[in-house]
Design an enzyme around this catalytic site. Structure first.
Site, PDB file in Angstrom:
ATOM      1  N   SER A 124       0.491  -1.345  -0.153  1.00 14.52           N
ATOM      2  CA  SER A 124       0.301   0.097  -0.011  1.00 14.52           C
ATOM      3  C   SER A 124       0.919   1.327   0.105  1.00 14.52           C
ATOM      4  O   SER A 124       1.880   1.121   0.650  1.00 14.52           O
ATOM      5  CB  SER A 124      -0.889  -0.250   0.836  1.00 14.52           C
ATOM      6  OG  SER A 124      -1.562   1.577   1.118  1.00 14.52           O
ATOM      7  N   TYR A 166      -2.563  -0.505   9.928  1.00 14.08           N
ATOM      8  CA  TYR A 166      -2.543  -0.810   8.910  1.00 14.08           C
ATOM      9  C   TYR A 166      -1.414  -0.803   7.983  1.00 14.08           C
ATOM     10  O   TYR A 166      -0.317  -1.464   7.741  1.00 14.08           O
ATOM     11  CB  TYR A 166      -3.791  -0.410   7.867  1.00 14.08           C
ATOM     12  CG  TYR A 166      -3.997  -0.872   6.649  1.00 14.08           C
ATOM     13  CD1 TYR A 166      -4.395  -1.940   5.902  1.00 14.08           C
ATOM     14  CD2 TYR A 166      -3.479   0.019   5.746  1.00 14.08           C
ATOM     15  CE1 TYR A 166      -4.417  -1.894   4.905  1.00 14.08           C
ATOM     16  CE2 TYR A 166      -3.299   0.018   4.261  1.00 14.08           C
ATOM     17  CZ  TYR A 166      -4.455  -1.104   3.833  1.00 14.08           C
ATOM     18  OH  TYR A 166      -4.032  -1.533   2.254  1.00 14.08           O
TER      19      TYR A 166
HETATM   20  P1  NAP Z   1     -10.825  -5.948  -0.374  1.00 19.01           P
HETATM   21  O1  NAP Z   1     -12.049  -5.399  -2.196  1.00 19.01           O
HETATM   22  O2  NAP Z   1     -11.975  -5.993   0.923  1.00 19.01           O
HETATM   23  O3  NAP Z   1     -11.354  -8.054  -0.998  1.00 19.01           O
HETATM   24  C1  NAP Z   1     -10.626  -8.313  -0.420  1.00 19.01           C
HETATM   25  C2  NAP Z   1     -10.334 -10.129  -0.462  1.00 19.01           C
HETATM   26  O4  NAP Z   1      -9.163 -10.893   0.282  1.00 19.01           O
HETATM   27  C3  NAP Z   1     -11.261 -10.555  -0.697  1.00 19.01           C
HETATM   28  O5  NAP Z   1     -11.096 -11.251  -2.074  1.00 19.01           O
HETATM   29  C4  NAP Z   1     -11.905 -11.055   0.307  1.00 19.01           C
HETATM   30  O6  NAP Z   1     -12.296 -12.770   0.721  1.00 19.01           O
HETATM   31  C5  NAP Z   1     -10.113 -11.195   0.995  1.00 19.01           C
HETATM   32  N1  NAP Z   1      -9.932 -11.287   2.018  1.00 19.01           N
HETATM   33  C6  NAP Z   1     -10.107 -10.549   3.247  1.00 19.01           C
HETATM   34  N2  NAP Z   1      -9.883 -10.989   4.092  1.00 19.01           N
HETATM   35  C7  NAP Z   1      -9.206 -12.410   3.673  1.00 19.01           C
HETATM   36  C8  NAP Z   1      -9.427 -13.652   4.852  1.00 19.01           C
HETATM   37  N3  NAP Z   1      -8.941 -13.223   6.724  1.00 19.01           N
HETATM   38  N4  NAP Z   1      -8.976 -14.586   4.088  1.00 19.01           N
HETATM   39  C9  NAP Z   1      -8.227 -14.892   3.037  1.00 19.01           C
HETATM   40  N5  NAP Z   1      -8.777 -14.236   2.465  1.00 19.01           N
HETATM   41  C10 NAP Z   1      -9.432 -12.600   3.547  1.00 19.01           C
HETATM   42  O7  NAP Z   1      -9.581  -5.668  -1.467  1.00 19.01           O
HETATM   43  P2  NAP Z   1      -9.170  -4.858  -1.989  1.00 19.01           P
HETATM   44  O8  NAP Z   1      -9.744  -3.518  -1.633  1.00 19.01           O
HETATM   45  O9  NAP Z   1      -9.232  -4.927  -3.438  1.00 19.01           O
HETATM   46  O10 NAP Z   1      -7.379  -5.014  -2.014  1.00 19.01           O
HETATM   47  C11 NAP Z   1      -6.841  -6.029  -2.251  1.00 19.01           C
HETATM   48  C12 NAP Z   1      -5.583  -5.123  -1.359  1.00 19.01           C
HETATM   49  O11 NAP Z   1      -4.667  -3.710  -2.251  1.00 19.01           O
HETATM   50  C13 NAP Z   1      -5.542  -5.224  -0.095  1.00 19.01           C
HETATM   51  O12 NAP Z   1      -4.243  -5.914   0.820  1.00 19.01           O
HETATM   52  C14 NAP Z   1      -5.238  -4.248  -0.034  1.00 19.01           C
HETATM   53  O13 NAP Z   1      -4.701  -3.769   1.707  1.00 19.01           O
HETATM   54  C15 NAP Z   1      -4.112  -3.465  -1.137  1.00 19.01           C
HETATM   55  N6  NAP Z   1      -4.701  -2.463  -1.346  1.00 19.01           N
HETATM   56  C16 NAP Z   1      -5.953  -1.416  -1.549  1.00 19.01           C
HETATM   57  C17 NAP Z   1      -6.520   0.279  -1.478  1.00 19.01           C
HETATM   58  C18 NAP Z   1      -7.694   0.817  -2.355  1.00 19.01           C
HETATM   59  O14 NAP Z   1      -8.001   1.071  -2.598  1.00 19.01           O
HETATM   60  N7  NAP Z   1      -8.595  -0.785  -2.329  1.00 19.01           N
HETATM   61  C19 NAP Z   1      -5.423   0.314  -1.502  1.00 19.01           C
HETATM   62  C20 NAP Z   1      -4.005   0.032  -1.619  1.00 19.01           C
HETATM   63  C21 NAP Z   1      -4.176  -1.679  -0.436  1.00 19.01           C
HETATM   64  P3  NAP Z   1     -13.969 -12.981   0.837  1.00 19.01           P
HETATM   65  O15 NAP Z   1     -14.538 -11.501   0.388  1.00 19.01           O
HETATM   66  O16 NAP Z   1     -13.894 -14.029  -0.175  1.00 19.01           O
HETATM   67  O17 NAP Z   1     -13.955 -13.099   1.931  1.00 19.01           O
END
Ligand code: NAP
Length: 253
Positions: free
Chosen positions: A147, A160
């Site tokens: 991130s 985080y």
């Molecule tokens: P998201 O939409 O919240 O989706 C999270 C995914 O991770 C889902 O497929 C969920 O599975 C899975 N997950 C969450 N907790 C879990 C657990 N305990 N065990 C197994 N699977 C788990 O995430 P996102 O926003 O696309 O983010 C993806 C990655 O990018 C993350 O690492 C996040 O920190 C990083 N990131 C995101 C952003 C942003 O703005 N979106 C910015 C910087 C970094 P289920 O739904 O099937 O439970």
């Protein structure tokens, strides 16, 4: 021929958001993709169906991360799925994407919240990498989704940011360890990216978040997925141990 034809990939947390876009992109590039999820079985099957509709190959794997036995459960499902389709458990590309985020005043963080987030965002990826190395061949690819919050101050995301800072250490140190095997390992840091969540439907929030990028827009998952697909390809063979800013210029200051 697509550039990842004959390769296998695991994308953790690919039932939605950035992970979904990564799984779909790697599928379009020709890889057989393991779509990992925890609670979103239906969503994961939808991702598999989308990849197949586009002419690719995929299967879903369930495992809750951050709990005892998580890595065993993940690799049991992964191994069975790969074996059935390829006759081998070999994994060419690992994308550690699954993660949890929470905001709150630093004063409100409890040891329980801290342990849980660290377990999912940093401990699980470490042990997934450790296990994956028994099945990743020479020339494999490992990509960890970290991130931009490891580079900018945001007090209500200190916990985080710490977990993602820990995650980034994996690429730095493992890159030396894996060089002789020509396995590359890198961190990709998205900025604010529209994962389809509630937050991104609020106009006032969108306005604030879009100003963070130098392009004046909120990131799309596909934009991050394209960066991951590059790192997964042969073209990125000379990049390892790197921190790749995929935040649309959010970190420029
Ligand atoms: P998201 O939409 O919240 O989706 C999270 C995914 O991770 C889902 O497929 C969920 O599975 C899975 N997950 C969450 N907790 C879990 C657990 N305990 N065990 C197994 N699977 C788990 O995430 P996102 O926003 O696309 O983010 C993806 C990655 O990018 C993350 O690492 C996040 O920190 C990083 N990131 C995101 C952003 C942003 O703005 N979106 C910015 C910087 C970094 P289920 O739904 O099937 O439970």
């Amino acid at each position: 021929m697509e550039r990842l034809t004959g390769k296998t990939a695991l994308v953790t947390g690919s039932s939605r958001g950035i992970g979904r876009a990564v799984a779909e992109r790697l599928g379009r590039d020709g890889a057989l993709v393991a779509v990992h999820y925890s609670t979103g079985a239906e969503a994961a099957e939808e991702v598999v169906a989308t990849i197949e509709k586009d002419g690719g190959r995929a299967f879903a794997v369930r495992a809750e991360l951050g709990v005892p036995g998580d890595v065993d459960t993940l690799f049991d499902g992964l191994g069975a799925g790969l074996e059935e389709r390829t006759g081998s458990t070999s994994l060419d590309i690992l994308v550690n994407n699954a993660g949890v985020m929470a905001m709150g005043q630093p004063e409100d963080v409890t040891p329980e919240m801290f342990d849980r987030m660290m377990a999912v965002n940093a401990k699980a990826p470490f042990f997934i990498v450790q296990r994956a190395l028994t099945v990743v061949p020479d020339g494999g690819r490992i990509i960890n989704i970290t991130s931009g919050l490891t580079r900018v101050a945001s007090p209500d995301q200190v916990m985080y940011g710490m977990t993602k800072g820990a995650l980034e250490q994996i690429a730095l140190h493992f890159s030396r360890h894996l060089g002789p095997r020509r396995i590359t390992i890198n961190s990709v840091a998205p900025g604010s990216t529209d994962n389809g969540g509630e937050l991104f439907r609020i106009p006032e929030v969108r306005e604030v978040l879009s100003k963070l990028s130098t392009f004046g827009e909120i990131g799309e998952p596909a934009a991050v997925a394209d960066v991951v697909a590059f790192l997964a390809s042969e073209d990125a063979r000379w990049i390892t141990g790197a921190f790749i800013d995929a935040s649309g210029g959010t970190l420029l200051g």
